[in-house]
Scaffold this motif. Sequence first.
Motif, PDB file in Angstrom:
ATOM      1  N   ALA A 185       0.815  -1.216   0.000  1.00  0.00           N
ATOM      2  CA  ALA A 185       0.000   0.000   0.000  1.00  0.00           C
ATOM      3  C   ALA A 185       0.851   1.269   0.000  1.00  0.00           C
ATOM      4  N   LEU A 186       2.176   1.113  -0.079  1.00  0.00           N
ATOM      5  CA  LEU A 186       3.091   2.253   0.012  1.00  0.00           C
ATOM      6  C   LEU A 186       3.680   2.580  -1.358  1.00  0.00           C
ATOM      7  N   ASP A 187       4.106   3.831  -1.542  1.00  0.00           N
ATOM      8  CA  ASP A 187       4.774   4.191  -2.787  1.00  0.00           C
ATOM      9  C   ASP A 187       6.161   3.557  -2.832  1.00  0.00           C
ATOM     10  N   LEU A 188       6.786   3.557  -4.018  1.00  0.00           N
ATOM     11  CA  LEU A 188       8.015   2.793  -4.219  1.00  0.00           C
ATOM     12  C   LEU A 188       9.155   3.236  -3.312  1.00  0.00           C
ATOM     13  N   SER A 189       9.343   4.546  -3.151  1.00  0.00           N
ATOM     14  CA  SER A 189      10.446   5.014  -2.315  1.00  0.00           C
ATOM     15  C   SER A 189      10.219   4.641  -0.853  1.00  0.00           C
ATOM     16  N   THR A 190       8.961   4.730  -0.399  1.00  0.00           N
ATOM     17  CA  THR A 190       8.641   4.350   0.980  1.00  0.00           C
ATOM     18  C   THR A 190       8.777   2.844   1.161  1.00  0.00           C
ATOM     19  N   GLN A 191       8.381   2.079   0.136  1.00  0.00           N
ATOM     20  CA  GLN A 191       8.561   0.627   0.176  1.00  0.00           C
ATOM     21  C   GLN A 191      10.016   0.267   0.463  1.00  0.00           C
ATOM     22  N   ALA A 192      10.916   0.902  -0.269  1.00  0.00           N
ATOM     23  CA  ALA A 192      12.342   0.583  -0.120  1.00  0.00           C
ATOM     24  C   ALA A 192      12.826   0.860   1.296  1.00  0.00           C
ATOM     25  N   ARG A 193      12.396   1.978   1.864  1.00  0.00           N
ATOM     26  CA  ARG A 193      12.829   2.325   3.222  1.00  0.00           C
ATOM     27  C   ARG A 193      12.267   1.356   4.257  1.00  0.00           C
ATOM     28  N   VAL A 194      11.005   0.962   4.080  1.00  0.00           N
ATOM     29  CA  VAL A 194      10.390   0.037   5.038  1.00  0.00           C
ATOM     30  C   VAL A 194      11.012  -1.353   4.919  1.00  0.00           C
ATOM     31  N   LEU A 195      11.337  -1.779   3.704  1.00  0.00           N
ATOM     32  CA  LEU A 195      12.016  -3.065   3.528  1.00  0.00           C
ATOM     33  C   LEU A 195      13.380  -3.067   4.208  1.00  0.00           C
ATOM     34  N   GLU A 196      14.109  -1.970   4.083  1.00  0.00           N
ATOM     35  CA  GLU A 196      15.407  -1.873   4.768  1.00  0.00           C
ATOM     36  C   GLU A 196      15.214  -1.910   6.285  1.00  0.00           C
ATOM     37  N   LEU A 197      14.128  -1.304   6.746  1.00  0.00           N
ATOM     38  CA  LEU A 197      13.830  -1.336   8.182  1.00  0.00           C
ATOM     39  C   LEU A 197      13.580  -2.776   8.644  1.00  0.00           C
ATOM     40  N   PHE A 198      12.798  -3.528   7.874  1.00  0.00           N
ATOM     41  CA  PHE A 198      12.555  -4.934   8.215  1.00  0.00           C
ATOM     42  C   PHE A 198      13.887  -5.692   8.314  1.00  0.00           C
ATOM     43  N   LYS A 199      14.778  -5.461   7.372  1.00  0.00           N
ATOM     44  CA  LYS A 199      16.073  -6.152   7.375  1.00  0.00           C
ATOM     45  C   LYS A 199      16.907  -5.753   8.593  1.00  0.00           C
ATOM     46  N   ASP A 200      16.930  -4.469   8.907  1.00  0.00           N
ATOM     47  CA  ASP A 200      17.709  -4.006  10.067  1.00  0.00           C
ATOM     48  C   ASP A 200      17.150  -4.581  11.367  1.00  0.00           C
ATOM     49  N   ILE A 201      15.831  -4.619  11.483  1.00  0.00           N
ATOM     50  CA  ILE A 201      15.206  -5.170  12.692  1.00  0.00           C
ATOM     51  C   ILE A 201      15.565  -6.646  12.846  1.00  0.00           C
ATOM     52  N   GLN A 202      15.553  -7.377  11.738  1.00  0.00           N
ATOM     53  CA  GLN A 202      15.891  -8.795  11.818  1.00  0.00           C
ATOM     54  C   GLN A 202      17.333  -9.001  12.265  1.00  0.00           C
ATOM     55  N   GLU A 203      18.230  -8.145  11.784  1.00  0.00           N
ATOM     56  CA  GLU A 203      19.634  -8.240  12.202  1.00  0.00           C
ATOM     57  C   GLU A 203      19.786  -7.955  13.698  1.00  0.00           C
ATOM     58  N   GLN A 204      18.983  -7.014  14.207  1.00  0.00           N
ATOM     59  CA  GLN A 204      19.071  -6.652  15.619  1.00  0.00           C
ATOM     60  C   GLN A 204      18.421  -7.677  16.542  1.00  0.00           C
ATOM     61  N   THR A 205      17.279  -8.200  16.144  1.00  0.00           N
ATOM     62  CA  THR A 205      16.456  -9.014  17.045  1.00  0.00           C
ATOM     63  C   THR A 205      16.461 -10.508  16.720  1.00  0.00           C
ATOM     64  N   HIS A 206      16.881 -10.871  15.487  1.00  0.00           N
ATOM     65  CA  HIS A 206      16.862 -12.259  15.026  1.00  0.00           C
ATOM     66  C   HIS A 206      15.447 -12.825  14.945  1.00  0.00           C
ATOM     67  N   VAL A 207      14.457 -11.954  14.788  1.00  0.00           N
ATOM     68  CA  VAL A 207      13.084 -12.408  14.588  1.00  0.00           C
ATOM     69  C   VAL A 207      12.970 -13.036  13.197  1.00  0.00           C
ATOM     70  N   ALA A 208      12.091 -14.026  13.064  1.00  0.00           N
ATOM     71  CA  ALA A 208      11.847 -14.678  11.772  1.00  0.00           C
ATOM     72  C   ALA A 208      10.634 -14.036  11.106  1.00  0.00           C
ATOM     73  N   TYR A 209      10.639 -13.994   9.764  1.00  0.00           N
ATOM     74  CA  TYR A 209       9.515 -13.459   9.009  1.00  0.00           C
ATOM     75  C   TYR A 209       8.973 -14.516   8.051  1.00  0.00           C
ATOM     76  N   LEU A 210       7.655 -14.603   7.971  1.00  0.00           N
ATOM     77  CA  LEU A 210       6.979 -15.199   6.823  1.00  0.00           C
ATOM     78  C   LEU A 210       6.421 -14.014   6.057  1.00  0.00           C
ATOM     79  N   PHE A 211       7.063 -13.672   4.943  1.00  0.00           N
ATOM     80  CA  PHE A 211       6.826 -12.405   4.259  1.00  0.00           C
ATOM     81  C   PHE A 211       5.990 -12.655   3.005  1.00  0.00           C
TER      82      PHE A 211
END
Length: 278
Positions: free
Chosen positions: A180-206
């Motif tokens: 539901a997000l525009d392309l530039s916002t999509q990219a930033r949110v995807l990077e956020l998901f990746k950074d959070i996973q590196e910090q917390t080691h949470v698993a995603y079913l994406f």
Amino acid sequence: MNQPLLDIQNITVEYPSKSFRSKPFRALSNVSLDVRAGECVGLVGESGSGKTTLGRAVLGLAPVTEGKVLFRGQDIAHAGRSERRELASDIQVVFQDPYTSLNPSRTVEQILAEPLTVRKVPRAEASKRIQALFEMVRLPADSGNRLPREFSGGQRQRIAIARALALKPQLIVCDEPVSALDLSTQARVLELFKDIQEQTHVAYLFVSHDLEVVRHISHRVAVMYRGDIVEFGDGDQVTSAPRHPYTQRLFFAAPVADPEAQAQRREERHRLLAEQNA
């Protein structure tokens, strides 16, 4: 090899027909999938492929007719309400639409405090945790007193991600969280998901309909077509050199900036469609 965090074994999901003479609608048929701790598994397919139904089955929101959904070795396919409440600490969800997934009448602090209050986390500890969540999802420290409508779409999705992280889950089901997000916002949110996973080691079913989206975030990728997984493997291989004709059609449907390459993709996709319909 260690036991998967989530192990979906041969599940079938059927919905009863509106007419007693008709057969139930089978949304998923004998589907298997696993997610390891700290891993992101992308689940991709077109609308109606069954990918969202699979995510809902993990969350207990879709009826599992056959098969097992194992979480840390325990079958949760038919978990009752009390069991699901207990599982909420370990399994969370981020929905597609940040405009409707947040209570518009509550402040951001109240939204984030709710799961902590249910778990009887002391107020001082909850307040400290909320401030840490703001920092983790890169929201201003003074966001707590504002209402969701005061934020942009990308910021609202960050709030939804913070809410999912509040109880420090082991697995988050991400149901089209950037579509539901525009392309530039999509990219930033995807990077956020990746950074959070590196910090917390949470698993995603994406879950996503976009092969390019899952390419950037997934360790492994599963492709769904008509209620079945037709390809599942290493993320780079599936998204760059797919083997199944359906995955190849998804690959060639993705736009590229080069007009000549785009024309070649279009021709290849038409060829694959013609072969399918032959």
